[in-house]
Scaffold this active site. Structure first.
Site, PDB file in Angstrom:
ATOM      1  N   TYR A 141      12.255  -2.681 -11.730  1.00 26.71           N
ATOM      2  CA  TYR A 141      10.992  -4.091 -10.693  1.00 26.71           C
ATOM      3  C   TYR A 141      11.818  -4.708  -9.844  1.00 26.71           C
ATOM      4  O   TYR A 141      13.013  -5.349  -9.989  1.00 26.71           O
ATOM      5  CB  TYR A 141      10.461  -4.898 -12.319  1.00 26.71           C
ATOM      6  CG  TYR A 141       9.238  -4.549 -11.775  1.00 26.71           C
ATOM      7  CD1 TYR A 141       8.338  -5.241 -11.008  1.00 26.71           C
ATOM      8  CD2 TYR A 141       8.543  -3.737 -13.315  1.00 26.71           C
ATOM      9  CE1 TYR A 141       6.717  -4.887 -10.842  1.00 26.71           C
ATOM     10  CE2 TYR A 141       6.664  -3.543 -12.180  1.00 26.71           C
ATOM     11  CZ  TYR A 141       6.436  -4.402 -12.076  1.00 26.71           C
ATOM     12  OH  TYR A 141       5.016  -3.915 -11.666  1.00 26.71           O
ATOM     13  N   GLU A 154      10.851  -7.336  -7.655  1.00 22.81           N
ATOM     14  CA  GLU A 154      10.179  -8.712  -6.919  1.00 22.81           C
ATOM     15  C   GLU A 154      11.041  -9.116  -6.274  1.00 22.81           C
ATOM     16  O   GLU A 154      11.492  -9.694  -6.407  1.00 22.81           O
ATOM     17  CB  GLU A 154       8.827  -8.572  -7.871  1.00 22.81           C
ATOM     18  CG  GLU A 154       8.086  -8.703  -8.437  1.00 22.81           C
ATOM     19  CD  GLU A 154       6.927  -9.034  -9.202  1.00 22.81           C
ATOM     20  OE1 GLU A 154       7.005 -10.041  -9.673  1.00 22.81           O
ATOM     21  OE2 GLU A 154       5.745  -8.195  -9.665  1.00 22.81           O
ATOM     22  N   ASP A 178       1.064  -1.336  16.496  1.00 27.59           N
ATOM     23  CA  ASP A 178       0.715  -0.090  15.912  1.00 27.59           C
ATOM     24  C   ASP A 178       1.367   0.439  16.085  1.00 27.59           C
ATOM     25  O   ASP A 178       0.562   1.375  16.444  1.00 27.59           O
ATOM     26  CB  ASP A 178      -0.479  -0.357  14.912  1.00 27.59           C
ATOM     27  CG  ASP A 178      -1.170   0.785  13.512  1.00 27.59           C
ATOM     28  OD1 ASP A 178       0.127   1.316  13.009  1.00 27.59           O
ATOM     29  OD2 ASP A 178      -1.634   0.073  12.830  1.00 27.59           O
ATOM     30  N   THR A 232       4.207   3.266   9.359  1.00 26.48           N
ATOM     31  CA  THR A 232       4.273   4.192   8.814  1.00 26.48           C
ATOM     32  C   THR A 232       5.406   5.213   8.751  1.00 26.48           C
ATOM     33  O   THR A 232       6.231   4.816   9.983  1.00 26.48           O
ATOM     34  CB  THR A 232       3.335   5.148   8.499  1.00 26.48           C
ATOM     35  OG1 THR A 232       3.378   6.100  10.091  1.00 26.48           O
ATOM     36  CG2 THR A 232       1.681   4.885   8.808  1.00 26.48           C
ATOM     37  N   LYS A 284       5.164   9.572   9.300  1.00 23.77           N
ATOM     38  CA  LYS A 284       4.392  10.439  10.631  1.00 23.77           C
ATOM     39  C   LYS A 284       5.452  11.081  11.529  1.00 23.77           C
ATOM     40  O   LYS A 284       6.477  12.151  10.884  1.00 23.77           O
ATOM     41  CB  LYS A 284       3.185   9.422  11.253  1.00 23.77           C
ATOM     42  CG  LYS A 284       1.963   9.613  10.160  1.00 23.77           C
ATOM     43  CD  LYS A 284       0.721   8.222  10.665  1.00 23.77           C
ATOM     44  CE  LYS A 284       0.087   8.041   9.915  1.00 23.77           C
ATOM     45  NZ  LYS A 284      -0.905   6.938  10.786  1.00 23.77           N
ATOM     46  N   ARG A 329       6.052   8.880   2.306  1.00 28.61           N
ATOM     47  CA  ARG A 329       5.026   8.347   2.869  1.00 28.61           C
ATOM     48  C   ARG A 329       5.130   6.565   2.181  1.00 28.61           C
ATOM     49  O   ARG A 329       5.547   6.043   1.016  1.00 28.61           O
ATOM     50  CB  ARG A 329       3.849   9.039   1.283  1.00 28.61           C
ATOM     51  CG  ARG A 329       2.511   8.125   2.485  1.00 28.61           C
ATOM     52  CD  ARG A 329       1.170   9.029   1.050  1.00 28.61           C
ATOM     53  NE  ARG A 329       1.882  10.891   1.561  1.00 28.61           N
ATOM     54  CZ  ARG A 329       0.927  10.731   2.742  1.00 28.61           C
ATOM     55  NH1 ARG A 329       0.527   9.462   3.427  1.00 28.61           N
ATOM     56  NH2 ARG A 329       0.957  12.076   3.561  1.00 28.61           N
TER      57      ARG A 329
HETATM   58  C1  PLP Z   1      -2.220   6.013   9.430  1.00 29.30           C
HETATM   59  C2  PLP Z   1      -2.115   4.965  10.585  1.00 29.30           C
HETATM   60  C3  PLP Z   1      -2.651   4.338   9.830  1.00 29.30           C
HETATM   61  C4  PLP Z   1      -2.306   3.834   7.997  1.00 29.30           C
HETATM   62  O1  PLP Z   1      -0.865   4.786   7.023  1.00 29.30           O
HETATM   63  P1  PLP Z   1      -1.876   4.247   5.753  1.00 29.30           P
HETATM   64  O2  PLP Z   1      -0.248   4.713   5.241  1.00 29.30           O
HETATM   65  O3  PLP Z   1      -2.432   5.711   5.535  1.00 29.30           O
HETATM   66  O4  PLP Z   1      -1.831   3.141   4.984  1.00 29.30           O
HETATM   67  C5  PLP Z   1      -2.506   2.444  10.348  1.00 29.30           C
HETATM   68  N1  PLP Z   1      -2.322   2.544  11.374  1.00 29.30           N
HETATM   69  C6  PLP Z   1      -2.494   3.829  11.931  1.00 29.30           C
HETATM   70  C7  PLP Z   1      -2.930   3.568  13.346  1.00 29.30           C
HETATM   71  C8  PLP Z   1      -2.545   4.991  12.377  1.00 29.30           C
HETATM   72  O5  PLP Z   1      -2.371   6.088  12.618  1.00 29.30           O
END
Ligand code: PLP
Length: 420
Positions: free
Chosen positions: A57, A59, A203, A229, A232, A238
């Protein structure tokens, strides 16, 4: 001293889960993975994720934790932050978001009050659920207005964005997509947002690996907040991450903890640090270049086979096939299911001016990060395009399927995953 359990421990203690994990590994080995948001991590990333750090933990933040015993945890989190700063040239980084969705939600919590207006790209145009979809918390709490893409070129409609921004006076503009095959001009979006007094969040969940490798414009210099993220194109564990200007550092950190999360996933943060180190290497840039080359070749080969590609091609790691022109009788769902039967994994996607429901859809989204990670190149893209075309031409005639499936398994065997 070994710092993770030996694989056989799982087999001995829980044979059902062991079997399902083993079956999943075989599925990953024997399928051509074209889901644009998926990838294969390195064994080092996997090892960090399976480490004893999950027991701790922690936090709070480095140097000011609410629990004792965090001296090694601090080393891990500091390394992750320093590497991320170097990779993206960021002023402040928070590596604790459990996912991309958590990262976006924390930015909203940091800068918005319920009822505030946000200007975003809608899901139908390639945006993400967390950018104001009515069923997501972003759509429930905030007043959402959308910009879109142009009817003819299928590019982001920056002029329309400017107009709507001035009319609706949003507090925050978001830019970034899950199904947009073209480069994004973050600088232009930041200018539009700042010009009407709004903050801007980029994003880069999908394109983070391309940005890290210098193959896509980096939004960090222009945007107040950049979320991503790590699993990807970036090819890490993840998880999520937020980068921001120093002036927002305190608010962002507070919005993650205690605002929206409890203890950080330290095993995942360690794996993020490993991933960032890998992403700083020259080999990673080569990998991203090949991902781009594979995507544009796959698009060109499919076009040569008379399939329509939305926007006429791709600038990034993904492409969208519009089935309405070549195969009007087949839905995206039909195509996805038929391809699945021959071990080609894709996902259906809505297309601009969609006439089917999102559940059926009329498009297919194809991405090259995963196949490129296993070493496939442009000649394999040609083979894959031919197989896709053959399946789409024969969705209701499965006679050809077993032979194509055997071909897929043979191709996969030539490019093994790094987990042997
Ligand atoms: C995949 C994605 C997310 C979310 O990611 P998670 O880890 O699945 O919550 C947010 N924004 C965009 C543009 C994405 O492609």
């Amino acid at each position: 001293m070994k710092n993770f359990f030996h694989p056989e421990d799982l087999e001995r203690s829980d044979v059902e889960i062991f079997t399902a994990v083993g079956d999943e590994l075989i599925r990953q080995e024997q399928h051509i993975e074209l889901i644009a948001s998926e990838n294969f991590t390195s064994p080092a990333v996997l090892e960090a994720m399976g480490s004893v750090l999950t027991n701790k933990y922690a936090e709070g933040y480095s140097g000011r934790r609410y629990y004792g015993g965090c001296q090694h945890i601090d080393v891990v989190e500091n390394l992750a932050i320093e590497r991320a700063k170097m990779l993206f040239d960021a002023e402040h980084v928070n590596v604790q978001p459990h996912s991309g969705s958590q990262a976006n939600t924390a930015v909203y919590v940091a800068v918005l009050k319920p009822g505030d207006t946000i200007l975003t790209m809608s899901l139908e145009n390639g945006g993400h659920l967390t950018h104001g979809h009515p069923k997501n918390i972003s759509g429930m709490l905030y007043n959402v207005v959308h910009y879109g893409i142009t009817g003819d070129t299928c590019r982001i409609d920056y002029d329309g964005m400017l107009e709507i921004a001035h009319k609706s006076q949003p507090k925050l503009v978001t830019i970034g997509a899950s199904a947009y095959p073209r480069s994004i001009d973050f600088e232009r979006v930041a200018n539009i947002a700042h010009g009407c007094g709004a903050l801007v969040m980029a994003d880069i969940a999908h394109i983070a690996g391309l940005v890290a490798a210098g193959l896509h414009q980096n939004p960090v210099p222009f945007c107040d907040f950049v979320t991503t993220t790590t699993h990807k194109t970036l090819r890490g564990p993840r998880g999520g991450m937020i980068m921001c200007k120093q002036q927002f550092a305190k608010d962002i950190d507070a919005a993650i903890f205690p605002g929206t999360q409890g203890g950080p996933l330290m095993h995942i943060i360690a794996a993020k640090a490993v991933c960032f180190k890998e992403a700083l290497s020259p080999i990673f840039k080569k990998y991203q270049q090949q991902t781009l080359a594979n995507a544009s070749h796959l698009a060109a080969e499919l076009q040569a086979l008379q399939l329509s590609i939305i926007s006429g091609g791709t600038d990034n790691h993904l492409l969208l096939v519009d089935l309405r022109d070549s195969h009007p009788e087949i839905s995206g769902k039909d195509a996805q299911c038929a391809l699945e039967k021959v071990n080609i994994t894709t996902n259906r996607n809505t297309v601009p001016n969609e006439t089917r429901s999102p559940f059926q859809a009329s498009g297919l989204r194809l991405g090259t990060p995963a196949v490129t990670s296993r070493g496939m190149g442009v000649s394999e893209m040609k083979q894959i395009a031919n197989m896709i075309k053959l399946i789409l031409d024969n969705v209701s005639n499965e006679k050809e399927f077993p032979a194509i499936r055997e071909g897929v398994i043979e191709l996969c065997a030539e490019f093994p995953l790094p987990y042997a």
